[in-house]
Design an enzyme around this catalytic site. Structure first.
Site, PDB file in Angstrom:
ATOM      1  N   GLY A   1       2.052   0.292  -3.472  1.00 20.01           N
ATOM      2  CA  GLY A   1       2.277   1.589  -4.078  1.00 20.01           C
ATOM      3  C   GLY A   1       3.756   1.841  -4.361  1.00 20.01           C
TER       4      GLY A   1
ATOM      5  CG  ASP B   1      -2.446   1.981   6.953  1.00 20.20           C
ATOM      6  OD1 ASP B   1      -3.699   2.058   6.967  1.00 20.20           O
ATOM      7  OD2 ASP B   1      -1.784   1.888   5.902  1.00 20.20           O
TER       8      ASP B   1
END
Ligand SMILES: Nc1ncnc2c1ncn2[C@@H]1O[C@H](COP(=O)(O)OP(=O)(O)OP(=O)(O)O)[C@@H](O)[C@H]1O
EC number: 2.7.11.21
Length: 648
Positions: free
Chosen positions: A48, A161
């Site tokens: 991203g 994560d």
């Protein structure tokens, strides 16, 4: 064959740039503070925020991964804070199962983070290629993940994560936890209230905003072990809403194929009540990791092929053994290890474990589709071509932003020699292993180090031998001799390849993909590997293409030997240069022909000494060419290929 959606074709238009422009990265990057210079190398992938490149330190020649974030992406304070937080936590870490962060610097354009290079991508790509892996592999990967988590939790760090895509692999397939973008440190009994960003394997206490801590990583490891063993996430559903509802209600099932220790550990880690979940230390000591074989090392081939684990002494059916024309009567039966090769004694503790691992690997092999994903690939290419694909300039398509280098095949054919006039086709894979597909449709394969031999009968039954033990049956002598002949021919006459490298621990578990079906036309050779990859080498301009149904992607090697990898979905979205588009159309026809040739071979197997239809058509397509190994190896141009030594 699957029916295709009926989408009207529209003329392709030149595209507007669809992808975010990649950052402007100088060819020589300067770390002023340390006086270091890095040469920008191949593009590794993008996330991203960041684009990632291989960087070579000009002084030391050390190769690292360089994450490049353009300063334009860091204009807002929260963006800068996130990056600073990530780096601050990550730079202090030093553990074999954590990606090492070396340095952090900037120039006028970008911020750079240099990281330990993980050239074998992540467990996400392994998952896409393999779906469920065997229990010994799941043990191997998960154990390393847990060692990394244990280290983090000891330092009072929660990763938050943990997911397959953040579990990177180096060349030795050692797991390295990366991406500390959501990581945080914990003070005492503090429970974290907020989490910016959505972790992939989100725990119920995060969803319910009840405050969370270390237990969220354990939950995620439970999800990871589940995916490794069963090929899909435990709470997966069609919609995010439904998935969240399943997580809240702890609604998942463990398939009955699971071993009792694996099922028990997953249940403990996916306990809805965080305080009941085991700590990282407890997981590390769990019986699951001792309840069966855990390899100390895995071969690279397991990124795409199920490994072989245990051994059986069996004899091969004699009728399938002999090369064409050799009478097997009176010769001793083969004592190959059908199905799975033996493990060194230090790696297994008893026969039950070996049997289980073998059984699981055999079942996994059995689950692979009979056509080795040909119909899937045909469907993918056909669907792509049914859609309107925007045009794209060739040079624009070569820009990093359009590429998906993580989808590059693990194996492709780098050299081939067509001697089907007499024996079959010999080939070398990109790791320098060699194989022959004989005219009687049996296959033989020798690994890179030249120590492990695989023989596959035309019925697909596999046998494994060591070249060093002297246990290769006489009935295979001729085929082994031919294999060696092909190998030295390819090494001598085509672009030189390195001598066989050292055998490494774990290589004895390797199962290499083999050539399954092939043919030649006037313009190309078409090759289908048993792991699903279809490769087409064009004769006139030497462009090559490799299509992978599992990654749903195609790699072109252009005239400049550049490797350009595109996901089919990205070609559809961003466009495709005409030069590649017409090859995809050609590929569709070729895949269809592979499907019919393969089914002709399997439904109507040739009698001993008779070429299968795919071979017969190959021969007619190359009519007039003499066997390349014929009389001293004078090689007609079209009968061999020294193909792929691309710039990457
Ligand atoms: N250490 C590494 N070695 C090799 N490749 C790497 C490494 N780190 C990252 N990559 C590659 O670069 C790509 C981008 O990295 P990453 O996903 O960490 O970027 P990001 O923008 O921070 O991601 P995200 O969108 O997940 O926050 C990854 O998909 C991976 O292919």
């Amino acid at each position: 064959m699957n029916r295709l959606p009926n989408i009207a074709k529209q003329p392709a238009k030149p595209s507007q740039r669809k992808e975010k422009a990649p950052p402007e990265v100088p060819a020589l990057i300067t770390d002023k503070e340390r006086g270091a210079y890095y040469e920008k190398g191949r593009f590794l992938g993008k996330g991203g925020f960041a684009h990632c490149y291989e960087l070579t330190n000009r002084a030391t020649r050390e190769v690292v991964a360089g994450k490049v974030v353009p300063k334009t992406m860091l204009v807002k304070q929260y963006q800068r804070d996130k990056m600073t937080q990530e780096v601050q936590i990550h730079r202090e870490l030093s553990h074999k199962n954590i990606v090492k962060l070396f340095h952090f610097f900037e120039d006028s354009l970008n911020v750079y983070i240099t990281l330990e290079l993980c050239a074998r991508r992540s467990l996400m790509e392994l998952h896409k290629r393999r779906k469920a892996v065997t229990e010994p592999e799941a043990r191997y990967f998960t154990h390393q993940v847990v060692e990394g988590v244990l280290y983090l939790h000891d330092l009072k760090i929660i990763h938050r994560d943990m997911k397959l895509g953040n579990l990177f692999l180096n060349d030795d397939l050692v797991v390295k936890i990366g991406d500390f973008g959501l990581a945080t440190t914990v003070d005492g009994d503090e429970r974290k209230k907020t989490l910016c960003g959505t972790p992939n394997y989100i725990a119920p206490e995060v969803l319910n905003k009840m405050g969370h801590s270390f237990e969220v990583d354990i939950w995620a490891v439970g999800c990871i072990l589940y995916i490794l063993l069963f090929g899909q996430p435990p709470f997966e559903s069609k919609s995010l809403e439904e998935t969240y509802s399943r997580i809240r209600h702890n609604n998942y099932t463990i398939p009955s194929v699971a071993s009792q220790p694996a099922a028990a550990l997953i249940r403990k880690m996916l306990d809805p009540e965080p305080t009941r979940r085991p700590t990282a230390k407890q997981v590390h000591r769990d019986i699951f990791f001792k309840s069966g074989f855990m390899p100390t090392r895995l071969p690279v081939s397991c990124l795409t092929m199920v490994p072989k684990f245990a051994g059986h002494e069996t004899s091969m059916m004699e009728e399938n053994v002999a090369p064409n024309g050799v009478d097997t009567r009176g010769q001793r039966p083969l004592n190959g290890r059908a199905g799975l090769a033996p493990l060194p004694h230090h790696m297994i503790s008893n026969n039950v474990e070996r049997e289980r691992a073998q059984q699981q690997a055999a079942e996994a092999t059995f689950r692979e589709p009979e056509d080795a994903y040909l119909s899937q690939l045909f469907h993918q290419v056909a669907v792509l071509l049914e859609q309107r694909i925007p045009g794209l300039e060739e040079e624009e398509a070569a820009l990093d932003g359009y590429q998906s280098p993580e989808c590059l095949p693990i194996f492709w054919i780098s050299k081939w020699v067509d001697y089907s006039d007499k024996y079959g086709i010999g080939y070398q894979l990109c790791d320098n292993s060699v194989g022959v597909l004989f005219n009687d449709n049996s296959r033989i394969m020798l690994d890179t180090a030249g120590g492990e031999l695989t023989y596959i009968e035309k019925s697909n039954k596999e046998h494994y031998f060591s070249m060093h033990n002297g246990d290769i049956p006489q009935t295979l002598n001729k085929k082994v001799t031919l294999l060696k002949y092909f190998r030295s021919y390819m090494n001598d006459h085509l672009v030189k390849a390195g001598e066989g490298s050292e055998q490494r621990v774990g290589d004895e578990l390797a199962r290499l993909p083999t050539l399954r079906v092939w043919f030649r036309t006037k313009s190309a050779i078409v090759l289908h590997l048993s792991n699903g990859t279809v490769q087409i080498n064009f004769f006139n301009d030497h462009v090559k293409m490799m299509m992978c149904p599992l990654m749903q992607a195609v790699t072109f090697i252009d005239q400049n030997k550049r490797m350009l990898t595109y996901k089919f979905s990205n070609l559809q979205r961003n466009g495709c240069p005409e030069k590649f588009l017409h090859r995809l159309k050609y590929a569709k026809t070729m895949i269809e022909r592979l499907m019919s040739d393969a089914s002709a071979v399997s439904h109507n197997p040739p009698r001993q000494g008779e070429a299968p239809r795919s071979m017969a058509s190959a021969r007619s397509a190359s009519a007039g060419s003499r066997g390349p190994l014929h009389s001293g190896g004078q090689l007609p141009q079209s009968a061999s290929g020294s193909n792929i030594h691309p710039r990457r």
